[in-house]
Write a protein that holds these residues in place. Structure first.
Motif, PDB file in Angstrom:
ATOM      1  N   GLY A  26       7.915  -8.375 -89.949  1.00  0.00           N
ATOM      2  CA  GLY A  26       7.295  -8.741 -91.137  1.00  0.00           C
ATOM      3  C   GLY A  26       8.231  -8.655 -92.168  1.00  0.00           C
ATOM      4  N   ASP A  27       9.522  -9.002 -92.011  1.00  0.00           N
ATOM      5  CA  ASP A  27      10.476  -9.063 -93.151  1.00  0.00           C
ATOM      6  C   ASP A  27      10.560 -10.239 -93.700  1.00  0.00           C
ATOM      7  OD1 ASP A  27      11.150  -6.420 -92.562  1.00  0.00           O
ATOM      8  OD2 ASP A  27      12.753  -6.795 -91.317  1.00  0.00           O
ATOM      9  N   ASP A  28      11.140 -10.610 -94.899  1.00  0.00           N
ATOM     10  CA  ASP A  28      11.216 -11.717 -95.695  1.00  0.00           C
ATOM     11  C   ASP A  28      12.540 -12.349 -94.991  1.00  0.00           C
ATOM     12  OD1 ASP A  28      11.311 -13.754 -97.383  1.00  0.00           O
ATOM     13  OD2 ASP A  28      11.888 -12.665 -99.145  1.00  0.00           O
ATOM     14  N   ILE A  29      12.265 -13.809 -94.825  1.00  0.00           N
ATOM     15  CA  ILE A  29      13.591 -14.367 -94.108  1.00  0.00           C
ATOM     16  C   ILE A  29      14.194 -15.312 -95.124  1.00  0.00           C
ATOM     17  CG2 ILE A  29      12.831 -14.432 -91.851  1.00  0.00           C
ATOM     18  CD1 ILE A  29      11.766 -17.298 -92.151  1.00  0.00           C
ATOM     19  N   GLY A  30      13.826 -15.195 -96.334  1.00  0.00           N
ATOM     20  CA  GLY A  30      14.255 -16.035 -97.549  1.00  0.00           C
ATOM     21  C   GLY A  30      13.843 -17.264 -97.576  1.00  0.00           C
ATOM     22  N   HIS A  80      20.772 -23.907 -81.454  1.00  0.00           N
ATOM     23  CA  HIS A  80      20.786 -22.479 -81.631  1.00  0.00           C
ATOM     24  C   HIS A  80      19.586 -21.771 -81.695  1.00  0.00           C
ATOM     25  CE1 HIS A  80      25.318 -22.874 -82.396  1.00  0.00           C
ATOM     26  NE2 HIS A  80      24.873 -24.107 -82.857  1.00  0.00           N
ATOM     27  N   ARG A  81      19.436 -20.615 -80.911  1.00  0.00           N
ATOM     28  CA  ARG A  81      18.089 -19.927 -81.133  1.00  0.00           C
ATOM     29  C   ARG A  81      18.530 -18.779 -82.040  1.00  0.00           C
ATOM     30  NH1 ARG A  81      17.705 -17.490 -76.169  1.00  0.00           N
ATOM     31  NH2 ARG A  81      18.551 -15.508 -77.130  1.00  0.00           N
ATOM     32  N   ASN A  82      17.546 -18.831 -83.116  1.00  0.00           N
ATOM     33  CA  ASN A  82      18.062 -17.966 -84.469  1.00  0.00           C
ATOM     34  C   ASN A  82      17.196 -16.774 -84.094  1.00  0.00           C
ATOM     35  OD1 ASN A  82      18.411 -16.557 -86.762  1.00  0.00           O
ATOM     36  ND2 ASN A  82      18.153 -18.418 -87.880  1.00  0.00           N
ATOM     37  N   ASP A  83      17.910 -15.921 -83.473  1.00  0.00           N
ATOM     38  CA  ASP A  83      17.227 -14.511 -82.963  1.00  0.00           C
ATOM     39  C   ASP A  83      17.204 -13.477 -84.258  1.00  0.00           C
ATOM     40  OD1 ASP A  83      17.280 -15.023 -80.407  1.00  0.00           O
ATOM     41  OD2 ASP A  83      19.145 -14.626 -79.874  1.00  0.00           O
ATOM     42  N   PHE A  84      18.074 -13.690 -85.222  1.00  0.00           N
ATOM     43  CA  PHE A  84      17.869 -12.750 -86.488  1.00  0.00           C
ATOM     44  C   PHE A  84      16.771 -13.159 -87.231  1.00  0.00           C
ATOM     45  CE2 PHE A  84      18.588 -12.341 -90.868  1.00  0.00           C
ATOM     46  CZ  PHE A  84      19.084 -10.963 -90.796  1.00  0.00           C
ATOM     47  N   ALA A  85      16.424 -14.524 -87.283  1.00  0.00           N
ATOM     48  CA  ALA A  85      15.027 -14.830 -87.815  1.00  0.00           C
ATOM     49  C   ALA A  85      13.757 -14.363 -87.056  1.00  0.00           C
ATOM     50  CB  ALA A  85      15.220 -16.388 -88.223  1.00  0.00           C
ATOM     51  N   ALA A  86      14.043 -14.730 -85.875  1.00  0.00           N
ATOM     52  CA  ALA A  86      12.784 -14.122 -85.075  1.00  0.00           C
ATOM     53  C   ALA A  86      12.532 -12.765 -85.201  1.00  0.00           C
ATOM     54  CB  ALA A  86      13.341 -14.755 -83.609  1.00  0.00           C
ATOM     55  N   ALA A  87      13.707 -11.845 -84.961  1.00  0.00           N
ATOM     56  CA  ALA A  87      13.428 -10.298 -85.119  1.00  0.00           C
ATOM     57  C   ALA A  87      12.613 -10.035 -86.699  1.00  0.00           C
ATOM     58  CB  ALA A  87      14.542  -9.606 -84.940  1.00  0.00           C
ATOM     59  N   ARG A 109      16.086 -26.963 -93.470  1.00  0.00           N
ATOM     60  CA  ARG A 109      16.158 -25.558 -93.133  1.00  0.00           C
ATOM     61  C   ARG A 109      15.195 -24.948 -94.291  1.00  0.00           C
ATOM     62  NH1 ARG A 109      22.048 -24.976 -94.462  1.00  0.00           N
ATOM     63  NH2 ARG A 109      21.478 -22.867 -94.810  1.00  0.00           N
ATOM     64  N   VAL A 110      14.876 -25.487 -95.468  1.00  0.00           N
ATOM     65  CA  VAL A 110      14.102 -24.747 -96.453  1.00  0.00           C
ATOM     66  C   VAL A 110      12.723 -25.035 -95.906  1.00  0.00           C
ATOM     67  CG1 VAL A 110      13.278 -24.908 -98.860  1.00  0.00           C
ATOM     68  CG2 VAL A 110      15.818 -25.358 -98.403  1.00  0.00           C
ATOM     69  N   THR A 111      12.349 -26.323 -95.443  1.00  0.00           N
ATOM     70  CA  THR A 111      11.021 -26.514 -94.810  1.00  0.00           C
ATOM     71  C   THR A 111      10.743 -25.409 -93.874  1.00  0.00           C
ATOM     72  OG1 THR A 111      10.929 -28.894 -95.473  1.00  0.00           O
ATOM     73  CG2 THR A 111       9.616 -28.093 -93.610  1.00  0.00           C
ATOM     74  N   ALA A 112      11.640 -25.304 -92.664  1.00  0.00           N
ATOM     75  CA  ALA A 112      11.353 -24.558 -91.759  1.00  0.00           C
ATOM     76  C   ALA A 112      11.079 -23.123 -92.233  1.00  0.00           C
ATOM     77  CB  ALA A 112      12.507 -24.451 -90.844  1.00  0.00           C
ATOM     78  N   ALA A 113      11.837 -22.516 -93.234  1.00  0.00           N
ATOM     79  CA  ALA A 113      11.599 -21.039 -93.421  1.00  0.00           C
ATOM     80  C   ALA A 113      10.212 -20.870 -94.234  1.00  0.00           C
ATOM     81  CB  ALA A 113      12.695 -20.820 -94.547  1.00  0.00           C
ATOM     82  N   HIS A 114       9.886 -21.670 -94.861  1.00  0.00           N
ATOM     83  CA  HIS A 114       8.353 -21.643 -95.609  1.00  0.00           C
ATOM     84  C   HIS A 114       7.442 -21.527 -94.430  1.00  0.00           C
ATOM     85  CE1 HIS A 114       9.681 -21.055 -99.630  1.00  0.00           C
ATOM     86  NE2 HIS A 114      10.579 -21.839 -99.338  1.00  0.00           N
ATOM     87  N   VAL A 115       7.416 -22.597 -93.442  1.00  0.00           N
ATOM     88  CA  VAL A 115       6.627 -22.674 -92.289  1.00  0.00           C
ATOM     89  C   VAL A 115       6.565 -21.466 -91.592  1.00  0.00           C
ATOM     90  CG1 VAL A 115       5.911 -23.907 -90.177  1.00  0.00           C
ATOM     91  CG2 VAL A 115       6.492 -25.141 -91.999  1.00  0.00           C
ATOM     92  N   LEU A 116       7.628 -20.841 -91.156  1.00  0.00           N
ATOM     93  CA  LEU A 116       7.781 -19.683 -90.255  1.00  0.00           C
ATOM     94  C   LEU A 116       7.156 -18.467 -91.217  1.00  0.00           C
ATOM     95  CD1 LEU A 116      11.408 -20.294 -89.030  1.00  0.00           C
ATOM     96  CD2 LEU A 116       9.210 -19.998 -87.521  1.00  0.00           C
ATOM     97  N   ALA A 117       7.265 -18.485 -92.422  1.00  0.00           N
ATOM     98  CA  ALA A 117       6.846 -17.239 -93.322  1.00  0.00           C
ATOM     99  C   ALA A 117       5.195 -17.400 -93.416  1.00  0.00           C
ATOM    100  CB  ALA A 117       7.589 -17.436 -94.756  1.00  0.00           C
ATOM    101  N   ALA A 118       4.714 -18.618 -93.433  1.00  0.00           N
ATOM    102  CA  ALA A 118       3.114 -18.687 -93.686  1.00  0.00           C
ATOM    103  C   ALA A 118       2.369 -18.706 -92.229  1.00  0.00           C
ATOM    104  CB  ALA A 118       2.866 -20.148 -94.206  1.00  0.00           C
ATOM    105  N   ALA A 119       3.098 -18.823 -90.974  1.00  0.00           N
ATOM    106  CA  ALA A 119       2.416 -19.043 -89.824  1.00  0.00           C
ATOM    107  C   ALA A 119       1.642 -17.890 -89.578  1.00  0.00           C
ATOM    108  CB  ALA A 119       3.359 -19.448 -88.674  1.00  0.00           C
ATOM    109  N   ASP A 120       0.531 -17.599 -88.990  1.00  0.00           N
ATOM    110  CA  ASP A 120      -0.039 -16.271 -88.586  1.00  0.00           C
ATOM    111  C   ASP A 120       0.672 -15.720 -87.521  1.00  0.00           C
ATOM    112  OD1 ASP A 120      -1.885 -14.535 -88.112  1.00  0.00           O
ATOM    113  OD2 ASP A 120      -3.539 -15.798 -87.496  1.00  0.00           O
TER     114      ASP A 120
END
Length: 358
Positions: free
Chosen positions: A64-68, A52-59, A23-34
């Motif tokens: 451009g918000d921080d997902i933590g 589960h499709r994480n619609d909250f994180a996708a939105a 879960r930690v790994t994914a957050a940082h990959v998503l934050a860095a992806a173009d």
């Protein structure tokens, strides 16, 4: 008209003991992806196996918000096939960030192959082979790769007490005991006595049916990142200086006491040897896309010894793989782009194979 963005499905969580690390790994990959290149689709796999499709994180990503620093497993339950195949008019690539069994071991890769979906990283064979430390050692030995000595025990086949006695006879004490199919140092113990070895084997069998017992070596812990499909590219080596007896789970993810030295302080000749050997290991174990090759370095002894190969290395801020690539000249977002491009290259090549008998 501009072409649609590539759809990047990031799989995280999973049913292994490394769920939280993923879960930690994914957050940082998503934050860095173009976000100008990809439509990001975070999909979490709960510990019960539901997707589960994480619609909250996708939105949040789209805005451009921080997902933590970690992603929760939230959002509507989705059908795995539907979410990975996506729309027919948009190219989808899956980025599995599932550490450990049922994600890094070829199971998810096999599902993606069956549904003809491009994905980042090693294929079915190399994923399952590298996940099983015992079998990886057997194949590496056949390829002439230097390694420390080891003994493998299999539940239901080998008697644990007889296996422990054999390990002491062949390897001496102390030894390290590991579940064959686990990562992030989960279930790993150091045993300095026969009693500790019995307990360590019991602990490792909580996580897997196969246990690997390795001789303890006095050596530096050096890692090399590898990238590619054909001729592999390698990073400058990095060194881990554990904050405890060995680089365990607490050292990696809780206390952060370990020191990460990138690049490692090594002579040029030793650096060249490590990079060359990492490439040889990558090819011998049929890896593709990415891997992190971990070595022991006995400076006044046997030299370079293969420890293990991680086919889905961590991408957290404390992770060696992206840090080593950055030190070698490849920034985090560019590394993601390269991995996606390699995934598409493999997919196009495999899609061209004939299914007709000549």
């Amino acid at each position: 008209m501009s072409s649609p963005l590539l759809r990047l499905v990031v799989l995280y969580g999973g049913v292994s003991a490394e769920h939280d690390v993923s879960r930690v790994t994914a957050a940082h990959v998503l934050a860095a992806a173009d976000r100008g290149r990809y439509t990001l689709v975070p999909v979490g796999i709960a510990k019960d196996g539901s997707w589960h499709r994480n619609d909250f994180a996708a939105a949040a990503l789209a805005a451009g918000d921080d997902i933590g620093n970690s992603l929760d497993i939230e959002g509507p339950v989705v059908d795995p096939v539907e979410v990975i195949t996506g729309a027919s008019d948009v190219t989808t690539v899956v980025f599995p960030l599932l550490h450990g069994p049922h994600g890094e071991d070829g199971t998810v890769q096999g599902m993606l192959e069956l549904h003809k979906v491009p994905y980042v990283g090693c294929g079915v064979l190399s994923s399952s082979l590298c996940m099983d430390k015992g079998m990886a050692k057997e194949v590496a030995a056949r390829a002439g790769i230097p390694q420390c000595r080891w003994v493998t025990l299999r539940h239901g086949v080998d008697d644990p007490r007889a296996g422990a006695a054999r390990a002491i006879d062949e390897l001496g004490l102390p030894v390290f005991v590991k579940p064959a199919n686990m990562g992030s140092s989960v279930g790993v113990s150091r045993a300095g006595t026969a009693e500790e070895l019995d307990r360590a084997i019991t602990e490792a069998l909580r996580y897997d049916d196969v246990v690997v017992i390795e001789e303890a070596v006095t050596a530096r812990e050096i890692e090399v990142g590898v990238l590619g499909n054909g001729v592999p590219e390698t990073t400058l080596p990095g060194e881990i200086r554990p904050g405890s007896d060995f680089y365990d789970y607490t050292d990696k993810y809780v206390t952060g006491a370990a020191q990460l030295m990138i690049p490692a302080d090594l002579p040029d000749a030793a650096i060249a040897q490590a990079r060359e050997l990492a490439g040889q290991v990558f090819v011998a174990l049929r890896c593709a896309g990415m891997a992190r090759v971990d070595f022991f370095y006995e400076e006044d002894g046997r030299g370079w010894l293969l420890n293990e190969v991680n086919t889905i290395p961590g991408f957290t801020p404390a992770s060696m793989y992206p840090k080593m690539w950055e030190a070698t000249g490849l920034a985090y977002p560019d590394l993601i782009d390269r991995l996606v491009a390699l995934a598409l290259d493999v997919y196009r090549r495999r899609s061209s194979f004939s299914i007709e008998h000549a």
